[in-house]
Every structure is written in structure tokens, then in C-alpha cells.
Design a protein around this motif. Sequence first.
Motif, PDB file in Angstrom:
ATOM      1  N   SER A  72      27.971  28.378  29.995  1.00 46.22           N
ATOM      2  CA  SER A  72      29.019  28.124  29.001  1.00 46.22           C
ATOM      3  C   SER A  72      28.834  28.968  27.738  1.00 46.22           C
ATOM      4  O   SER A  72      29.793  29.226  27.019  1.00 46.22           O
ATOM      5  N   LYS A 103      32.589  33.706  33.721  1.00 41.37           N
ATOM      6  CA  LYS A 103      33.178  32.854  32.681  1.00 41.37           C
ATOM      7  C   LYS A 103      34.556  32.344  33.109  1.00 41.37           C
ATOM      8  O   LYS A 103      34.873  31.170  32.915  1.00 41.37           O
ATOM      9  N   GLU A 104      35.369  33.231  33.705  1.00 44.70           N
ATOM     10  CA  GLU A 104      36.690  32.815  34.189  1.00 44.70           C
ATOM     11  C   GLU A 104      36.571  31.693  35.209  1.00 44.70           C
ATOM     12  O   GLU A 104      37.255  30.674  35.115  1.00 44.70           O
ATOM     13  N   LYS A 105      35.698  31.880  36.201  1.00 50.58           N
ATOM     14  CA  LYS A 105      35.533  30.861  37.256  1.00 50.58           C
ATOM     15  C   LYS A 105      34.931  29.578  36.693  1.00 50.58           C
ATOM     16  O   LYS A 105      35.307  28.485  37.092  1.00 50.58           O
ATOM     17  N   TRP A 106      33.974  29.724  35.786  1.00 50.21           N
ATOM     18  CA  TRP A 106      33.297  28.563  35.202  1.00 50.21           C
ATOM     19  C   TRP A 106      34.283  27.695  34.431  1.00 50.21           C
ATOM     20  O   TRP A 106      34.286  26.476  34.545  1.00 50.21           O
ATOM     21  N   GLN A 107      35.157  28.327  33.645  1.00 46.49           N
ATOM     22  CA  GLN A 107      36.129  27.582  32.843  1.00 46.49           C
ATOM     23  C   GLN A 107      37.129  26.847  33.735  1.00 46.49           C
ATOM     24  O   GLN A 107      37.572  25.750  33.420  1.00 46.49           O
ATOM     25  N   LYS A 108      37.481  27.444  34.874  1.00 43.27           N
ATOM     26  CA  LYS A 108      38.416  26.791  35.796  1.00 43.27           C
ATOM     27  C   LYS A 108      37.785  25.570  36.470  1.00 43.27           C
ATOM     28  O   LYS A 108      38.470  24.600  36.786  1.00 43.27           O
ATOM     29  N   HIS A 166      34.988  23.761  35.337  1.00 43.25           N
ATOM     30  CA  HIS A 166      34.224  22.817  34.509  1.00 43.25           C
ATOM     31  C   HIS A 166      35.006  22.350  33.299  1.00 43.25           C
ATOM     32  O   HIS A 166      35.698  22.950  32.644  1.00 43.25           O
TER      33      HIS A 166
END
Length: 151
Positions: free
Chosen positions: A124, A144-149, A151
Motif C-alpha cells: 500500500s 498498485k493498480e491490482k492492489w487497489q482493485k 483491497h
Amino acid sequence: MVYNFNVRVYGLLINEKGQILLSDEEEYGFRFSKFPGGGLEYGEGLIDALKREFVEECNAEVEIVGHFYTTDFFIKSVFNDSQVISVYYIVKPVAELILNFKEKIFDFDSEGDLLQAFRWKDVSALDIEDVTFPTDQKVIELIKEKWQKNH
């Protein structure tokens, strides 16, 4: 004219705390941060090379979870006249990693021409400035793109 290609393979290892493993290295006075991994040797496949690199660098066996990204733009090596093609895989350790994890960047335990230290970074809080090379920076943007989607 002969053009050389430099094929690299890297592992993205995210622990249960949502932290990704970074490798801080120094080679002959040049400092850089990257993901664990390295160069493909002649006769090796990508998966075998990545598993070998994790054993060599981290003294750890990993399982390959899946492909994440392959370089899709031109990048010249900072070390020589080759074109770099990097392949990134999501990996998970077969057993707990037994490494001397660091809190600070470039906190090496030894001296010499080739140095390496490992640290965890919260996904994050991950930023493109956390790694040195353009391909790794692209991978951070994708993570970061995948993580935000998710989490």
C-alpha cells in the motif's frame, strides 16, 4: 551488426502482511534496488532460472503462482550494450524465509564488490522510487493498480 538480448526473470513475493520483498544491491560501487531475481543462463528456462535465483539470493525455494508481466517496451541495460527483457512472476515460498531482513535501504552486513540486503515494503506504501530500474517501476505501477482493485 549484432544485437544482444539480456533476459531477466524476477519474483514478486508478497507476504501475509501485504508486504513485498525488495532486494537492495551494490555491484562495484553502483547501488540499486529491485525485486529478487536475475539473469537467465544459457540452456535454462524462465521458471528454472527464477527458482535458481531465489536459492542463490535468498537461500529459499519458491513456487511459481503465475505470470505477472513481461517487458513490452525497449530498455537498454545500464551495465552493457544489451536490450533487457524482464519477465515477472508472482511467487510464494515453500518454507518460511530465513533472511536478515532490514528496515533501512542499503543496510549491508558485509563489505566487498557484491553486496545484497533484503527488506519488506508495504504494498500500500509502494512507490516507483523504491526501485531503480524502469521495468521494475512499471511493475510497481501495475502492482498498485491490482492492489487497489483487490483491497
